[in-house]
Design an enzyme around this catalytic site. Structure first.
Site: not given
Length: 196
Positions: A21, A23, A70, A73, A95-97, A112, A114
């Protein structure tokens, strides 16, 4: 201007994070012209939850469950986000698409960060992959989120140079330093342009 209309004009951000956390903390400390109104996390016991507590940011736990798709959810997540009147999603080490349910609910309003210069080294291990490849220049990318893995349109990039002495740990530290400066700066610019 009454307080009701100012609430509507101020971007209301949900930060998505999965781990430490740093960022998330950088965004909180940047005093953005927006309200970070909720943290979404997909783990029940990670340091970002303590950071949210410290800054009195409410938390939505969106834990993956066996047998729950997904789509289901993310539909539940949209219901949980509704009371916060969120306008934008900012992923900070999530860390999920992101699936079509969220993408359709927030078109071009999900960004996002990276830890590599995309399109090189996408995916979960951007820093390590760049280090193992022996590149002399890597960096940080901020991009819109689409249905792929780190394939969305690039918004901002900054190079990080690798010296002969750099270990994986020192390179990682250099990249995090850039992240913590570039992400708040870029989010601020997007807000000023009215993109977020």
């Amino acid at each position: 201007m009454n307080s009701q209309s100012s609430i509507k004009n101020e971007p209301r951000i949900a930060v998505f994070a999965s781990g430490n956390g740093t960022n998330f903390e950088a965004l909180i400390n940047a005093d953005l012209p927006a309200k970070i109104c909720v943290l979404v996390c997909d783990h029940a016991d990670v340091p970002v939850l303590q950071r949210a507590k410290k800054h009195q940011v409410p938390v939505i736990l969106s834990l993956p469950k066996k047998g729950v798709s997904k789509a289901i959810r993310e539909q539940k997540l949209l219901q949980d986000l509704a009371p916060y009147h969120v306008t934008d999603l900012v992923l900070a080490g999530y860390m999920r698409i992101v699936g079509p349910t969220l993408l359709n609910a927030f078109p071009r309003r999900i960004v996002n960060i990276h830890p590599a210069l995309l399109p090189s080294f996408p995916g979960r291990h951007g820093i390590e992959d760049a280090y193992q490849a022996g590149v002399k220049v890597t960096g940080v990318t901020i991009h819109y989120v689409d249905g792929g893995v780190d394939t969305g349109e690039v918004i901002a990039q900054e190079a990080v140079y690798r010296s002969e002495e750099d270990t994986l740990a020192t390179l990682e530290a250099k990249i995090h330093q850039v992240e913590h400066r570039l992400y708040p700066k870029t989010v601020r610019q997007l807000i000023k342009k009215g993109v977020l």
